[in-house]
Design an enzyme around this catalytic site. Structure first.
Site, PDB file in Angstrom:
ATOM      1  N   THR A  20       0.831  -1.321   0.096  1.00 56.11           N
ATOM      2  CA  THR A  20       0.011   0.013  -0.075  1.00 56.11           C
ATOM      3  C   THR A  20       0.937   1.195   0.078  1.00 56.11           C
ATOM      4  O   THR A  20       1.896   1.222   0.681  1.00 56.11           O
ATOM      5  CB  THR A  20      -1.069   0.212   1.164  1.00 56.11           C
ATOM      6  OG1 THR A  20      -1.702   1.491   1.093  1.00 56.11           O
ATOM      7  CG2 THR A  20      -0.337  -0.228   2.560  1.00 56.11           C
ATOM      8  N   ASP A  50      -0.131   3.735   1.292  1.00 57.84           N
ATOM      9  CA  ASP A  50      -0.209   4.562   2.659  1.00 57.84           C
ATOM     10  C   ASP A  50       0.714   4.130   3.634  1.00 57.84           C
ATOM     11  O   ASP A  50       0.908   4.815   4.597  1.00 57.84           O
ATOM     12  CB  ASP A  50      -1.586   4.217   3.167  1.00 57.84           C
ATOM     13  CG  ASP A  50      -2.825   4.546   2.256  1.00 57.84           C
ATOM     14  OD1 ASP A  50      -2.499   5.250   1.354  1.00 57.84           O
ATOM     15  OD2 ASP A  50      -3.849   3.785   2.208  1.00 57.84           O
ATOM     16  N   GLY A  66      -3.417   8.753   1.776  1.00 57.47           N
ATOM     17  CA  GLY A  66      -2.688   8.212   2.915  1.00 57.47           C
ATOM     18  C   GLY A  66      -3.738   7.465   3.691  1.00 57.47           C
ATOM     19  O   GLY A  66      -3.483   6.950   5.075  1.00 57.47           O
ATOM     20  N   ARG A 118      -0.389   7.108  -7.110  1.00 55.25           N
ATOM     21  CA  ARG A 118      -0.303   5.728  -7.259  1.00 55.25           C
ATOM     22  C   ARG A 118       0.278   5.190  -8.670  1.00 55.25           C
ATOM     23  O   ARG A 118       0.242   3.793  -8.795  1.00 55.25           O
ATOM     24  CB  ARG A 118      -1.626   4.936  -6.716  1.00 55.25           C
ATOM     25  CG  ARG A 118      -2.138   5.171  -5.652  1.00 55.25           C
ATOM     26  CD  ARG A 118      -2.956   3.972  -5.260  1.00 55.25           C
ATOM     27  NE  ARG A 118      -4.033   3.562  -5.973  1.00 55.25           N
ATOM     28  CZ  ARG A 118      -5.237   3.443  -5.897  1.00 55.25           C
ATOM     29  NH1 ARG A 118      -5.771   4.103  -4.787  1.00 55.25           N
ATOM     30  NH2 ARG A 118      -6.228   3.125  -6.723  1.00 55.25           N
TER      31      ARG A 118
HETATM   32  O1  F6P Z   1      -5.304   2.751   0.052  1.00 58.14           O
HETATM   33  C1  F6P Z   1      -4.700   3.522  -0.707  1.00 58.14           C
HETATM   34  C2  F6P Z   1      -5.446   4.688  -1.330  1.00 58.14           C
HETATM   35  O2  F6P Z   1      -4.855   5.292  -2.630  1.00 58.14           O
HETATM   36  C3  F6P Z   1      -5.898   5.678  -0.026  1.00 58.14           C
HETATM   37  O3  F6P Z   1      -4.530   6.546   0.031  1.00 58.14           O
HETATM   38  C4  F6P Z   1      -6.909   6.407  -0.840  1.00 58.14           C
HETATM   39  O4  F6P Z   1      -7.833   6.970   0.133  1.00 58.14           O
HETATM   40  C5  F6P Z   1      -7.796   5.411  -1.392  1.00 58.14           C
HETATM   41  O5  F6P Z   1      -6.759   4.154  -1.760  1.00 58.14           O
HETATM   42  C6  F6P Z   1      -8.375   5.888  -2.867  1.00 58.14           C
HETATM   43  O6  F6P Z   1      -9.042   4.704  -3.213  1.00 58.14           O
HETATM   44  P1  F6P Z   1      -9.651   4.588  -4.728  1.00 58.14           P
HETATM   45  O7  F6P Z   1      -8.594   4.196  -5.587  1.00 58.14           O
HETATM   46  O8  F6P Z   1     -10.606   3.474  -4.575  1.00 58.14           O
HETATM   47  O9  F6P Z   1     -10.003   5.920  -5.131  1.00 58.14           O
END
Ligand code: F6P
Length: 360
Positions: A126, A128, A171, A282
């Site tokens: 992750t 995070d 995060g 990401r």
């Molecule tokens: O857990 C990783 C993360 O990028 C968090 O930091 C964020 O709150 C969440 O996933 C966002 O999720 P999604 O990709 O479902 O919008």
């Protein structure tokens, strides 16, 4: 030949392909077949798979995302899905499974092992960095690098326009990305979920910088940061994008950057802008550190399968890959520790007269 399945679940992050590659190579070396399960737990429920050969993993090391796809599917929400998962496990002739994911994916892996007796091994992923039991998850280093580069760029435009720039970072309920990138990028204020902040103190800090001839400021705020309830009893909850929740019960965080920028501008009179980095954090190629860490985790996971250490997760402890119970990893969130808060306060204090710049 015995068969190891591998799946990637939850939010994608850089380094997933490096884990897949390492798992496939080591598994083949030890005489296992490898079956890729597509789209996280959804792949086992609905039967989406793909055999992974050495050829399948050629050239994927520097690629972001995951060649297997991912989802935030929770099979335990519906016992019918667990039944389907079990029958597919049998149909595909799986002997073992490596689950690569964060708290949610590994929570499912843990339940499958503990409640249903399945031989599952976990790998901690992750951006995070909030998983207990390991010093670092892979993906975090790359995300911090991306945010740090953004802060560097924002410095030059903030300085030119004499503005306050608020940078909202991901995060979830932990401030690891915010505090590491804030320190690395030389931010002036860092706001993390662990320490709810007083907006007036944040504004005062920025006014103080102006009074000293620093006509711009960089504020890094974690998406899960909270306005202090001491100041206004209606505060104290994170800002969410809507009232919906995912299959694991998580709200979609986000939006604090704009609210904070508006408040800062209103209280200081200084022009303020917001940058929400979002999923850019990401995406893309993993850093060298994450490629190496992900490779070590992948090799470690197959070695654990080979040794029969099920219900466990490969973890990094004091720069060694070790095997720890999945139960330890999923029992609680790992929040920012005091040592890192002291680092941030130590460096930020030089610019101010007050202590406790982090979180205020
Ligand atoms: O857990 C990783 C993360 O990028 C968090 O930091 C964020 O709150 C969440 O996933 C966002 O999720 P999604 O990709 O479902 O919008």
């Amino acid at each position: 030949m015995e068969k190891v399945g591998i799946l990637t679940g939850g939010g994608d992050c850089p380094g997933l392909n490096a884990v897949i590659r390492a798992v496939v190579r080591r598994a083949h070396g030890l005489g296992y077949d490898v079956l890729g399960v597509k789209n996280g737990w959804a792949g086992l429920i609905h039967g989406y798979t793909e055999p992974l050969t050495d050829f399948s993993v050629t050239g994927i090391l520097p690629r972001g995302g995951t060649i297997l796809g991912t989802s935030r599917t929770n099979p335990f929400r519906d016992m019918d899905h667990i039944q389907k998962l079990k029958s597919n496990w049998q149909k595909f002739g799986l002997n073992y499974l490596v689950a690569v994911g964060g708290e949610d994916t590994l929570g499912v892996a843990h339940k499958l092992f503990r409640q249903e007796g399945y031989p599952v091994v976990g790998v901690p992923k992750t951006i995070d960095n909030d998983l207990a039991g390991t010093d670092y998850t892979f993906g975090f280093d790359t995300a911090v690098q991306i945010v740090t580069e953004a802060i560097d760029r924002l410095h030059t435009t903030a300085e030119s326009h004499k503005r306050v720039m608020v940078v909202e970072v991901m995060g979830r309920d932990s401030g690891w990305i915010a505090i590491h990138s804030g320190v690395a990028g030389g931010a002036d204020v860092i706001l993390i979920p662990e320490l709810p902040f007083d907006i007036e103190k944040v504004s005062e800090k920025i006014r103080l910088r102006h009074a000293r001839g620093r006509y711009f400021s960089i504020v890094v705020v974690a998406e899960g940061a909270k306005f202090s309830a001491d100041v206004n009893p209606q505060h104290g909850a994170p800002i969410v994008q809507d009232m919906g929740k995912d299959e694991f019960g998580h709200a979609r965080l986000g939006g604090i950057g704009n609210i904070l920028a508006r408040e800062i501008e209103h209280r200081t009179g200084f022009e303020t802008r917001t940058v929400v980095l979002g999923h850019i954090q990401r995406g893309g190629s993993p850093s060298a550190f994450d490629r190496v860490l992900a490779t070590r985790y992948g090799l470690g996971a197959i070695d654990m399968v080979h040794r029969g250490e099920f219900g466990c997760m490969a973890a990094l402890r004091a720069n060694k890959i070790v095997s720890i119970p999945l139960a330890d990893a999923v029992s609680k969130n790992r929040t920012v520790d005091q040592e890192m808060i002291d680092v941030a306060n130590g460096i930020l204090d030089k610019l101010t007269t007050e202590k406790e710049t982090v979180g205020q």
